[in-house]
Write an enzyme that holds these catalytic residues in place. Structure first.
Site, PDB file in Angstrom:
ATOM      1  N   LYS A   1       0.838  -1.206   0.000  1.00  0.00           N
ATOM      2  CA  LYS A   1       0.000   0.000   0.000  1.00  0.00           C
ATOM      3  C   LYS A   1       0.873   1.255   0.000  1.00  0.00           C
ATOM      4  CE  LYS A   1      -2.909   0.589   3.584  1.00  0.00           C
ATOM      5  NZ  LYS A   1      -2.695   1.866   4.297  1.00  0.00           N
ATOM      6  N   SER A   2       1.872   1.293   0.866  1.00  0.00           N
ATOM      7  CA  SER A   2       2.718   2.491   0.962  1.00  0.00           C
ATOM      8  C   SER A   2       3.415   2.775  -0.363  1.00  0.00           C
ATOM      9  CB  SER A   2       3.784   2.290   2.042  1.00  0.00           C
ATOM     10  OG  SER A   2       3.185   2.215   3.307  1.00  0.00           O
TER      11      SER A   2
ATOM     12  N   GLY B   1      -5.254   7.642   5.497  1.00  0.00           N
ATOM     13  CA  GLY B   1      -4.380   8.587   6.181  1.00  0.00           C
ATOM     14  C   GLY B   1      -3.140   8.900   5.363  1.00  0.00           C
TER      15      GLY B   1
ATOM     16  N   ARG C   1      -8.754  12.036  12.327  1.00  0.00           N
ATOM     17  CA  ARG C   1      -7.318  11.783  12.545  1.00  0.00           C
ATOM     18  C   ARG C   1      -6.498  13.073  12.569  1.00  0.00           C
ATOM     19  NH1 ARG C   1      -5.518   6.674   9.201  1.00  0.00           N
ATOM     20  NH2 ARG C   1      -3.746   6.893  10.603  1.00  0.00           N
TER      21      ARG C   1
ATOM     22  N   SER D   1       7.204   9.101  12.109  1.00  0.00           N
ATOM     23  CA  SER D   1       6.084   8.960  11.170  1.00  0.00           C
ATOM     24  C   SER D   1       6.565   9.145   9.741  1.00  0.00           C
ATOM     25  CB  SER D   1       4.999   9.997  11.479  1.00  0.00           C
ATOM     26  OG  SER D   1       4.128  10.119  10.370  1.00  0.00           O
TER      27      SER D   1
ATOM     28  N   GLN E   1       4.626   9.264   7.292  1.00  0.00           N
ATOM     29  CA  GLN E   1       3.700  10.160   6.596  1.00  0.00           C
ATOM     30  C   GLN E   1       4.146  11.609   6.764  1.00  0.00           C
ATOM     31  OE1 GLN E   1      -0.119   8.943   8.130  1.00  0.00           O
ATOM     32  NE2 GLN E   1      -0.136   7.070   6.902  1.00  0.00           N
TER      33      GLN E   1
ATOM     34  N   ASP F   1       2.096  -1.252  11.885  1.00  0.00           N
ATOM     35  CA  ASP F   1       0.798  -1.666  11.336  1.00  0.00           C
ATOM     36  C   ASP F   1       0.478  -3.126  11.648  1.00  0.00           C
ATOM     37  OD1 ASP F   1       0.392   0.860  10.334  1.00  0.00           O
ATOM     38  OD2 ASP F   1       1.027   0.357   8.296  1.00  0.00           O
TER      39      ASP F   1
ATOM     40  N   ARG G   1      -7.421  -3.651   9.502  1.00  0.00           N
ATOM     41  CA  ARG G   1      -6.445  -4.564  10.129  1.00  0.00           C
ATOM     42  C   ARG G   1      -7.021  -5.250  11.384  1.00  0.00           C
ATOM     43  NH1 ARG G   1      -2.471  -3.581   6.641  1.00  0.00           N
ATOM     44  NH2 ARG G   1      -1.861  -1.428   6.227  1.00  0.00           N
TER      45      ARG G   1
HETATM   46  C1  S3P Z   1       2.427   4.803   6.231  1.00  0.00           C
HETATM   47  C2  S3P Z   1       3.000   5.177   7.407  1.00  0.00           C
HETATM   48  C3  S3P Z   1       2.553   4.726   8.731  1.00  0.00           C
HETATM   49  C4  S3P Z   1       1.591   3.549   8.626  1.00  0.00           C
HETATM   50  C5  S3P Z   1       0.581   3.721   7.539  1.00  0.00           C
HETATM   51  C6  S3P Z   1       1.259   3.897   6.196  1.00  0.00           C
HETATM   52  C7  S3P Z   1       2.978   5.321   4.972  1.00  0.00           C
HETATM   53  O1  S3P Z   1       1.899   5.771   9.399  1.00  0.00           O
HETATM   54  O2  S3P Z   1       0.952   3.328   9.859  1.00  0.00           O
HETATM   55  O3  S3P Z   1      -0.285   2.602   7.471  1.00  0.00           O
HETATM   56  O4  S3P Z   1       2.672   4.769   3.891  1.00  0.00           O
HETATM   57  O5  S3P Z   1       3.758   6.273   5.021  1.00  0.00           O
HETATM   58  P1  S3P Z   1       2.717   6.895  10.204  1.00  0.00           P
HETATM   59  O6  S3P Z   1       3.634   7.518   9.248  1.00  0.00           O
HETATM   60  O7  S3P Z   1       1.679   7.831  10.699  1.00  0.00           O
HETATM   61  O8  S3P Z   1       3.404   6.168  11.297  1.00  0.00           O
END
Ligand code: S3P
Length: 441
Positions: free
Chosen positions: A27-28, A100, A128, A174, A176, A322, A395
């Site tokens: 996914k990422s 998110g 969020r 993080s 993200q 995750d 999840r």
């Molecule tokens: C992700 C980062 C993680 C993870 C999310 C996907 C990403 O979150 O929990 O499912 O793709 O960058 P955080 O960056 O908030 O930890």
């Protein structure tokens, strides 16, 4: 039948998992392939793209921003990049659903563009926290407005030429936050540096390099110089270790199981689940380790074995963040006590995952005690059949489906529609591997 709770999983107790499986794409990495491909020069071909609701929301957002994205066959995307300054104002809101990652990464690519955009999400995403990106973006000179509570919708007023690089010490590990700021940094004057307290996933850094950008990485920090252009490059997306984790745990807890998971991304910033299961005594092997498009990949073979409870090493938290819903199920089936701390982030994921897992495990007869930043779980031989609420969190739903393998009665998991955000085809794949799972509405 319950309309208010959407899709329900009904899972027969017991059984074991077998076979060779490929879970859907990461996914990422799928999100990032669209975001970077959209603003690159040239056409980016993506293979193994996750066709989940989250990543399709990102693709649709960039379509609405004027990027042509074709899908020549399932799992393949052709992204016709518009270059760094080529995005167009969208005609309406960009709906990012439950994602998110989309809500936190896409602003990084928009704050330097000549456009205004409003990013909206579903009820969970609208709760969020976004200040973690809006505050540092504001320090770069970006204009991004959230609600008074710091939650979505986000309104972005792009400021072409108006961004200045910052050095940012992120209070949370993080990816993200880090990715959002590195992306914005491409449009900023100077070099943007992001430091974080633990190493979060580094897919953005790796993919930026694959697109020809220079990214400086040191322990705990990443830096990018503004004004760089991206060059389209083919992206092969490995199978998502976060999706594989449900089958790893399912096989580990169910005696007699033996599963081989193909082409799984084992990037060290994501592979905490392997280290945790290994420390719990799981019988697990990595086979045919290789590098695909700058990302380490392997097949993972795992068999049922007796697990033991452990204190989860705090340094593994970011790389397993995750996977804790699945790992809590492993802990519930292990001999002795498992303790997790330092994982307060779990409270602000798609659901409060500490509360959701503690509640469901308690319903299954497990001695599970939530703490502010983790959980203490005393494992037991058999879990009880029960009805549990996933709270609309993909999840949580998949973790409890796997818990049925060690239950003494049927397990009903409510509110499972969002499994499609990350794992389309979960029910069919799990059933094919031996889980007695049915989905009903
Ligand atoms: C992700 C980062 C993680 C993870 C999310 C996907 C990403 O979150 O929990 O499912 O793709 O960058 P955080 O960056 O908030 O930890």
């Amino acid at each position: 039948m319950s309309d208010s709770k959407g899709l329900t999983y009904r899972v027969e107790p017991g059984g074991s998992l077998h076979g060779e499986l490929r879970v859907p794409g990461d996914k990422s990495i799928s999100h990032r392939s669209v975001i970077l491909g959209a603003v690159a020069d040239g056409t980016t071909e993506v293979d193994g793209f996750l066709q989940g609701h989250d990543t399709l929301a990102t693709a649709n957002a960039f379509r609405a921003l004027g990027v042509r994205i074709d899908q020549p066959s399932p799992g393949r995307l052709r992204i016709h990049g518009v270059g760094m300054d080529g995005l167009r104002p969208p005609a309406g809101d960009l709906d990012l659903g439950n994602s998110g990652t989309a809500m936190r990464l896409i602003p990084g690519a928009l704050v330097g563009q000549a456009l205004t955009a409003r990013l909206v999400g579903d009820a969970s995403l609208s709760r969020r926290p976004m200040r973690r990106i809006t505050e540092p973006l504001a320090r770069m000179g970006a204009v991004v407005r959230a609600t008074e509570n710091g939650t979505p919708p986000l309104v972005i007023e792009g400021r072409p030429g108006g961004l200045t690089a910052i050095e940012y010490d992120s209070p949370v590990a993080s990816a993200q936050v880090k990715s959002c700021l590195l992306l914005a940094g491409l449009w900023a004057r100077g070099t943007t540096v992001v430091r974080e307290p633990g190493l979060s996933r580094d897919h953005t850094e790796r993919m930026l390099r694959a697109f020809g950008a220079e990214v400086e990485v040191a322990s705990g920090s990443a830096a990018v110089r503004g004004g760089q252009r991206l060059r389209a490059t083919p992206i092969g997306v490995p199978a998502d270790i976060s999706s594989a984790a449900f089958f790893m745990v399912g096989a580990a807890i169910a005696p007699g199981s033996r599963v081989r998971l193909r082409d799984v991304g084992i990037n060290p910033t994501r592979a905490g689940v392997i280290a945790v299961l290994d420390a719990m005594g799981a019988r697990l092997r990595l086979i045919d380790q290789r590098l695909v498009g700058g990302e380490p990949v392997a097949d993972i073979e795992i068999e049922g074995s007796e697990l033991r409870g452990i204190d989860i090493p705090p340094e593994l938290v970011p790389s397993a963040i995750d996977e804790f819903p699945a790992l809590f199920v492993a802990a519930a089936c292990a001999r002795g006590e498992t303790r997790l701390s330092g994982a307060a982030e779990l409270r602000v994921k798609e659901s409060d995952r500490i509360a959701a897992m503690a509640d469901g495990l308690q319903r299954m007869g497990v001695d599970a005690t939530p703490t502010t930043d983790g959980m203490v779980i005393v494992g037991r031989t058999a879990l009880h059949g029960a009805t549990v609420d996933s709270l609309g969190d993909h999840r949580i739903a998949m973790a409890f489906a796997m818990a049925a393998l060690r239950a003494d009665g049927p397990v009903r998991v409510e509110d499972c529609d969002n499994v499609a955000t990350s794992f389309p085809g979960f029910v069919e794949l799990a059933r094919g591997a031996g889980l007695g799972i049915e989905a009903e509405r």
